[in-house]
Design a protein around this motif. Structure first.
Motif, mmCIF file in Angstrom:
data_model
loop_
_atom_site.group_PDB
_atom_site.id
_atom_site.type_symbol
_atom_site.label_atom_id
_atom_site.label_comp_id
_atom_site.label_asym_id
_atom_site.label_seq_id
_atom_site.Cartn_x
_atom_site.Cartn_y
_atom_site.Cartn_z
ATOM 1 N N ASN A 62 1.164 -1.113 -0.215
ATOM 2 C CA ASN A 62 -0.235 0.092 -0.023
ATOM 3 C C ASN A 62 0.639 1.343 -0.466
ATOM 4 O O ASN A 62 1.401 1.362 0.835
ATOM 5 C CB ASN A 62 -1.022 -0.064 1.368
ATOM 6 N N ASN A 64 -0.464 4.526 0.301
ATOM 7 C CA ASN A 64 -0.659 5.764 0.399
ATOM 8 C C ASN A 64 0.097 6.700 1.209
ATOM 9 O O ASN A 64 0.036 7.638 0.772
ATOM 10 C CB ASN A 64 -1.704 5.240 0.934
ATOM 11 N N SER A 88 -4.838 2.554 -8.503
ATOM 12 C CA SER A 88 -5.772 3.470 -7.216
ATOM 13 C C SER A 88 -6.886 2.431 -7.068
ATOM 14 O O SER A 88 -7.181 2.003 -8.712
ATOM 15 C CB SER A 88 -5.876 4.422 -7.166
ATOM 16 N N PRO A 92 -11.180 0.400 -0.900
ATOM 17 C CA PRO A 92 -10.143 0.349 -0.198
ATOM 18 C C PRO A 92 -9.548 -0.989 0.904
ATOM 19 O O PRO A 92 -9.025 -1.601 0.913
ATOM 20 C CB PRO A 92 -9.774 1.389 0.431
ATOM 21 N N TYR A 93 -11.067 -1.086 1.657
ATOM 22 C CA TYR A 93 -11.014 -2.090 2.345
ATOM 23 C C TYR A 93 -11.913 -2.705 3.323
ATOM 24 O O TYR A 93 -13.016 -1.984 3.036
ATOM 25 C CB TYR A 93 -9.552 -1.493 3.392
ATOM 26 N N SER A 107 -14.592 5.067 -1.041
ATOM 27 C CA SER A 107 -14.143 5.681 -1.198
ATOM 28 C C SER A 107 -15.360 6.436 -1.015
ATOM 29 O O SER A 107 -15.506 7.984 -0.701
ATOM 30 C CB SER A 107 -13.222 6.353 -2.063
ATOM 31 N N ASP A 225 -8.228 5.982 4.342
ATOM 32 C CA ASP A 225 -7.921 5.367 3.407
ATOM 33 C C ASP A 225 -9.846 5.502 2.420
ATOM 34 O O ASP A 225 -9.529 5.463 1.303
ATOM 35 C CB ASP A 225 -7.940 3.754 3.290
ATOM 36 N N GLY A 229 -9.115 6.069 -1.031
ATOM 37 C CA GLY A 229 -8.942 5.412 -2.203
ATOM 38 C C GLY A 229 -7.588 4.186 -1.600
ATOM 39 O O GLY A 229 -7.119 4.442 -0.468
ATOM 40 N N MET A 230 -6.272 3.524 -2.187
ATOM 41 C CA MET A 230 -5.540 2.166 -2.224
ATOM 42 C C MET A 230 -5.093 2.214 -3.079
ATOM 43 O O MET A 230 -5.791 2.255 -4.349
ATOM 44 C CB MET A 230 -6.166 1.230 -1.498
#
Length: 542
Positions: A62, A64, A88, A92-93, A107, A225, A229-230
């Motif tokens: 990652n 970021n 991206s 993200p998670y 996001s 995040d 985003g990631m």
């Protein structure tokens, strides 16, 4: 051929912080970077390690923190010129739980809040309230994160916080940051699923659910995040240090790989150069910068008589966190998550499932036991960057947190081996069995698999002692003003002209490049101060 030469600065270690510190070359300095491995990058590396055509990030993935760093802001156009691009995702998670349940963070904040409300309105209210606190205090936290500690800038950040929010607001922030991740979850969330979502982030460092001070990382990571985003490096993480090295070379910096330093040379109590394992020496007229841990610096790279006894004792007490195991998979298709196909598009999926499971894993690891049910941080790299795998196929990056550096037994009583080379196969089976439970049929999709033990991590990067992927505990006694140890923050060392950079210094682990940047600024500031002092000592003409 023996390494020789004379430079303004010599940097020991070509990790990303060492490379950023070497950009003293921007100030017109001559700089050499010496890296023991065949390639620069340290824990930022990638390669085809499972099957041809599948590019894996071997350790960190990652990016970021790097994208949000001042160092990236400084170098972005040049790095882009040298081919550094990022991929991206706006997913993200997520966390998965038994019975096909999941929590997903997008996001799109309203979408995230709506999905949380569908799970439990109390969780949605808590997420919204904690996000409000994050937005209130994030400018000061990130400002402090990018500032040397201690420093006048850090003091200004604190004073700005007090002026804007008063003692009460600052007190609320400090109270939150001192919480454990279990306390953070129980304060803000209703269900055990949402509480686990927060606690999993603490385990990325060495914060088990009941360790004080663990709340800061989840507070920042959950919402940063969500907002950003990631991101991963397009084409493989190795391209990041390669681009940093290319920009450095453009500015006249030299990089020598396969060049292991075994001694920092001192004269009259000051660092003046380095000696390499092949016997060659390099002179440093202004500074030596070491991207290593404090124990390696004070016990291996310096002669014992050069280091005050109390400094050596402190360095010897520098603590490392639990180990990490990595498992890399090349798959014939995406992971078939029981919680729904959409999950295959998320950057990270945490497989815990609950806070008590995380606490048990952390306790077992601390006792030297292979955990019965470890946390899996499942990074779906090719979902973010499709160039990593052939069309229709997938790259999966799994970080197993936490595991013991030295095995004393098995919490489940099934693995008899106490050496990692012998135990890794059985531990891989345990990880895949857990993944199969949440993604039924995943094992049948495996084309290739490669596991890295804690020993493998340390062999690849000696700063990851015992396989500690964050290069030193981040508990309160070894963080902020106390990183790497009391009396030695601020990147200076006990030896004039010798500086310490990297994850062992503030702000710690992660691909943030902040330590390297702040170290370079400290070196430049010290040189200016010495110049002024010399000028003040010169006799004036009558």
């Amino acid at each position: 051929m023996n390494a020789t030469g004379s430079y303004d600065a010599v940097v020991i270690g070509g990790g990303h912080n060492g490379l950023v510190a070497a950009h003293l070359a921007r100030a017109g300095w001559s700089v050499a970077v010496l890296e023991r491995n065949a390639a620069v990058g340290g824990a930022i590396a990638s390669g085809e390690i499972t099957s041809p055509g599948f590019t894996h990030d071997l350790y960190s993935t990652n990016q970021n923190l790097f994208l949000g760093s001042r160092a990236y802001a400084d170098f972005a156009p040049d790095l882009s010129r040298h081919g550094l691009t990022f991929a991206s995702t706006d997913r993200p998670y997520a966390n998965v739980f038994p019975d096909g349940l999941s929590l997903r963070v997008h996001s799109d904040y309203p979408r995230t809040l709506g999905q949380l409300a569908a799970h439990d309105t109390g969780d949605a209210d808590g997420f919204a309230g904690l996000y409000q606190r994050y937005r209130q205090f994030a400018p000061y936290l990130f400002g402090l994160y990018g500032t040397a500690v201690p420093s006048a800038q850090a003091v200004r950040q604190v004073l700005d916080l007090l002026r804007r929010h008063g003692l009460r607001g600052a007190g609320e922030l400090v109270h939150t940051l001192l919480m454990s991740t279990r306390e953070l979850g129980e304060t803000w969330f209703t269900t055990r699923e949402a509480r686990a979502m927060a606690a999993c982030w603490g385990m990325h460092l060495d914060f088990g659910p009941d360790v004080a001070g663990g709340a800061m990382f989840p507070l920042l990571e959950m919402f940063a995040d969500m907002e950003n985003g990631m991101s991963v490096v397009e084409g493989g993480a190795q391209r990041l240090p390669q681009a940093l090295a290319a920009v450095l070379a453009e500015r006249g910096g030299e990089i020598r790989t396969g060049a292991e330093v075994d001694r920092v040379l001192c004269r009259s109590g000051r660092a003046v150069g380095v000696r390499c394992a092949d016997g060659g020496t390099l002179t440093a007229r202004r500074a030596v910068i070491a991207d290593v841990g404090p124990a390696a610096l004070y016990e291996r790279l310096l002669e014992s008589e050069q280091v005050p006894a109390h400094v050596r004792r402190k360095a010897r007490r520098y603590r490392y966190g639990p180990g990490t195991m990595m498992l890399h998979l090349a798959l014939a298709g995406p992971l078939p998550w029981a919680a729904g196909d959409e999950l295959a598009g998320f950057g990270y999926v945490h497989v815990a499932p609950y806070v008590d499971d995380l606490a048990r894993t952390y306790t077992e690891t601390q006792a030297g036991l292979l955990p019965a049910d470890p946390l899996l941080v499942v990074g779906q790299t090719s979902a973010i960057d499709p160039t990593r795998a052939p069309e229709g196929r997938c790259v999966v990056w799994i970080q197993i947190r936490t595991v013991p550096s030295v095995i004393r037994g098995d919490a489940a009583g099934a693995i008899r081996h106490t050496g990692w080379p012998e135990a890794v196969g059985a531990m891989t089976d345990r990880v895949l069995a857990k993944l199969e439970h949440y993604a039924p049929g995943c094992r049948s999709r495996i084309i290739g698999a490669t596991a890295y033990t804690p020993q493998d991590l340390e062999a690849a990067d000696p700063n990851l002692v015992g396989g500690d992927s964050v290069a030193g505990s981040h508990h309160l006694s070894q963080n902020f003003l106390f990183r790497p140890m009391p009396g030695h923050s601020g990147y200076r060392t006990a030896i004039p002209g010798l500086y310490l950079t990297g994850a062992a210094t503030w702000p710690g682990a992660g691909n943030n490049a902040t330590s390297g940047r702040l170290t370079a600024l400290r070196v430049l500031g010290d040189v200016r101060l010495r110049g002024r002092a010399r000028a003040a000592r010169k006799p004036r003409n009558p």
